[in-house]
Design a protein around this motif. Structure first.
Motif, PDB file in Angstrom:
ATOM      1  N   CYS A  58       3.424  -0.537  -6.061  1.00  0.00           N
ATOM      2  CA  CYS A  58       2.459  -0.954  -5.025  1.00  0.00           C
ATOM      3  C   CYS A  58       1.285  -1.703  -5.642  1.00  0.00           C
ATOM      4  O   CYS A  58       1.011  -1.578  -6.839  1.00  0.00           O
TER       5      CYS A  58
ATOM      6  N   ALA B 261      -2.850   6.146   6.797  1.00  0.00           N
ATOM      7  CA  ALA B 261      -1.623   5.460   7.240  1.00  0.00           C
ATOM      8  C   ALA B 261      -1.732   5.035   8.704  1.00  0.00           C
ATOM      9  O   ALA B 261      -1.334   3.921   9.079  1.00  0.00           O
TER      10      ALA B 261
ATOM     11  N   ILE C   3       0.834  -1.205   0.000  1.00  0.00           N
ATOM     12  CA  ILE C   3       0.000   0.000   0.000  1.00  0.00           C
ATOM     13  C   ILE C   3       0.865   1.251   0.000  1.00  0.00           C
ATOM     14  O   ILE C   3       1.727   1.414   0.873  1.00  0.00           O
ATOM     15  N   CYS C   4       0.585   2.120  -0.954  1.00  0.00           N
ATOM     16  CA  CYS C   4       1.307   3.393  -1.021  1.00  0.00           C
ATOM     17  C   CYS C   4       0.293   4.535  -0.986  1.00  0.00           C
ATOM     18  O   CYS C   4      -0.703   4.520  -1.716  1.00  0.00           O
TER      19      CYS C   4
ATOM     20  N   SER D 259       2.702   0.650   5.557  1.00  0.00           N
ATOM     21  CA  SER D 259       2.429   1.403   4.322  1.00  0.00           C
ATOM     22  C   SER D 259       3.578   2.358   4.040  1.00  0.00           C
ATOM     23  O   SER D 259       4.400   2.647   4.922  1.00  0.00           O
TER      24      SER D 259
END
Ligand SMILES: Cc1cc2nc3c(=O)[nH]c(=O)nc-3n(C[C@H](O)[C@H](O)[C@H](O)COP(=O)(O)OP(=O)(O)OC[C@H]3O[C@@H](n4cnc5c(N)ncnc54)[C@H](O)[C@@H]3O)c2cc1C
Length: 412
Positions: free
Chosen positions: A158, A19, A6-7, A29
């Protein structure tokens, strides 16, 4: 090249909420922002109960740390001023006690609030935070998204890209196709002042509905140390149609409005009047696609009546993080799976947004605003009813029904 599931691009309230929620769920993340923090964001700086509720849900110690810093004023309610200059003070809680510990709302400069949120990020080792990094390229590939800065020296691959890069997000516009719609967009400007007179007791935030800026309002929000955040906001289609220059209109109100000008007589302007866009959530849009979700302003989620966007950025961040957890469990990042995000956003924020839009439409008519103020002013029973509306959505829905106002009129 950094590889991550996850970005998140954008570390404003939306990105940070995503986040942090992921981190508290035990999911790492990557979080990226082009700014070096602390950084400013043009805003009214009002922090609603939505934000504090969600921070408390993560960990009550976060709010403890927030209270430990002298960066906010406690806010206990709202003062509405109608075009005919009737003042209506509505506390956030009916019969509130002023010395309660946790105020229901705050005003805190975004320079400081966002820095506080970044400090919370820095406490979480599973959030890899990259400030000072602007993402310019977004490429869809089989694994998800490959993103990079202009010269390619910073790259991330990602599975799920969460875009929370704000009202001017290029990803939201170019990749997700969310075009600006002037009927569902507002413009606003603000500046900081010192020594504005007659700040309401308990820092009630002031919304002045002035004839020349409907649908919209002029605000004065009290900050610590005698400072205030002052601004005006208005729906963009009206700004364009009437060719309004918000900055000049604000200066004019401060210099000449008979109620407002005397309060600024000895005030000092501390900053330039600066503006930014507000993509309003009054139009339902698709906020997801294969391997991506849009959070906060990038998803056009600002309340169309109040212009409040921090709380909705938080809510959308939480919903995005919780769905991301399910994506990881099912190893499914498809458009089809991510459609659930839109359903959840609508469930949590949709009805509120629709109601705010209806109220914004009513607020276009200064005659109606004056009538409403005449009904409410000085009537404690009705004021209590209104206070209860902040937390009771069903009661709030009454506000757009004509018979409700007839009933209130008769009760006077
Ligand atoms: C004048 C004005 C007054 C307002 N008053 C209020 C108020 O009183 N209360 C309230 O709740 N809301 C208010 N709002 C709305 C509120 O400011 C926004 O809704 C809120 O900031 C949304 O948070 P966000 O995280 O989605 O976006 P932002 O806060 O805009 O954060 C986006 C982040 O993304 C970063 N970024 C952008 N592009 C890139 C890129 N390409 N690469 C990397 N990083 C990038 C930016 O540096 C920024 O840090 C106001 C807005 C305006 C304009």
């Amino acid at each position: 090249m950094i590889e991550t599931d996850i970005c998140i691009v954008g570390a404003g309230p939306g990105g940070v909420a995503t986040a942090l929620r992921l981190s508290y769920l035990g999911i790492p993340s990557v979080l990226i922002d082009r700014a070096t923090f602390p950084r400013d964001k043009v805003c009214g700086d009002a922090i609603s109960g939505k934000v504090t509720t969600l921070l408390n849900r993560l960990d009550p110690e976060i709010m403890g740390r927030f209270h430990g810093q002298p960066i906010q004023t406690d806010v206990w309610g709202v003062r509405f001023v109608s075009p005919n200059q009737k003042k209506v003070d509505i506390p956030f809680h009916p019969g509130y006690v002023r010395n309660e510990k946790a105020a229901p709302g705050y005003v805190c400069k975004r320079l400081e609030f966002d820095q506080f949120l970044i400090q919370e990020v820095e406490r979480r080792p599973d959030i890899q935070f990259f400030p000072n990094t602007e993402i310019n390229k977004f490429e869809k590939n089989e694994q998800g998204y490959s993103i990079s800065n202009a010269d390619g020296s910073f790259q991330v691959q990602c599975k799920l890209l969460i875009d929370s890069s704000g009202a001017h997000s290029s990803f939201s516009r170019k990749q997700a196709g969310l075009e600006k719609d002037w009927n569902h967009h507002a413009g606003a400007v603000r500046a900081y002042y010192q020594n504005v007179k007659d700040i309401p007791q308990d820092n009630f935030i002031e919304l002045h509905f002035l004839k020349e800026i409907t649908p919209g309002y002029f605000w004065i929000f009290a900050l610590p140390n005698g400072q205030t955040n002052v601004g005006i906001g208005m729906r963009s289609d009206f700004i364009r149609k009437r060719k309004i220059n918000l900055r000049q209109t604000m200066e004019n109100i401060i210099a000449n409005n008979p109620e407002i000008a005397p309060r600024f007589k000895n005030a000092e302007q501390l900053s330039d009047i600066t503006g930014y866009g507000l993509p309003l959530g009054s139009k339902t849009r698709k906020l997801s696609g294969d391997n991506y979700l849009l959070v906060g302003d990038a998803g056009h989620l600002i309340d169309p009546l109040t212009g409040e966007g921090i709380g909705n950025a938080f809510y959308s961040g939480f919903i995005a993080a919780e769905l991301a957890q399910q994506c990881l469990e099912k190893n499914d990042f498809s458009d089809n799976f991510l459609k659930a995000y839109n359903v959840r956003i609508q469930r949590v924020l949709g009805s509120e947004m629709k109601l705010s839009y209806k109220m914004q439409e009513i607020g276009r008519n200064p005659f109606l605003l004056n009538l409403v103020a005449n009904i409410i002013v000085g009537n404690q029973k009705i004021l209590n009813y209104f206070s209860a509306m902040y937390s009771d959505f069903d009661l709030r829905e009454e506000l757009v029904r004509p018979w409700f106002w007839l009933k209130m009129w008769l009760k006077r």
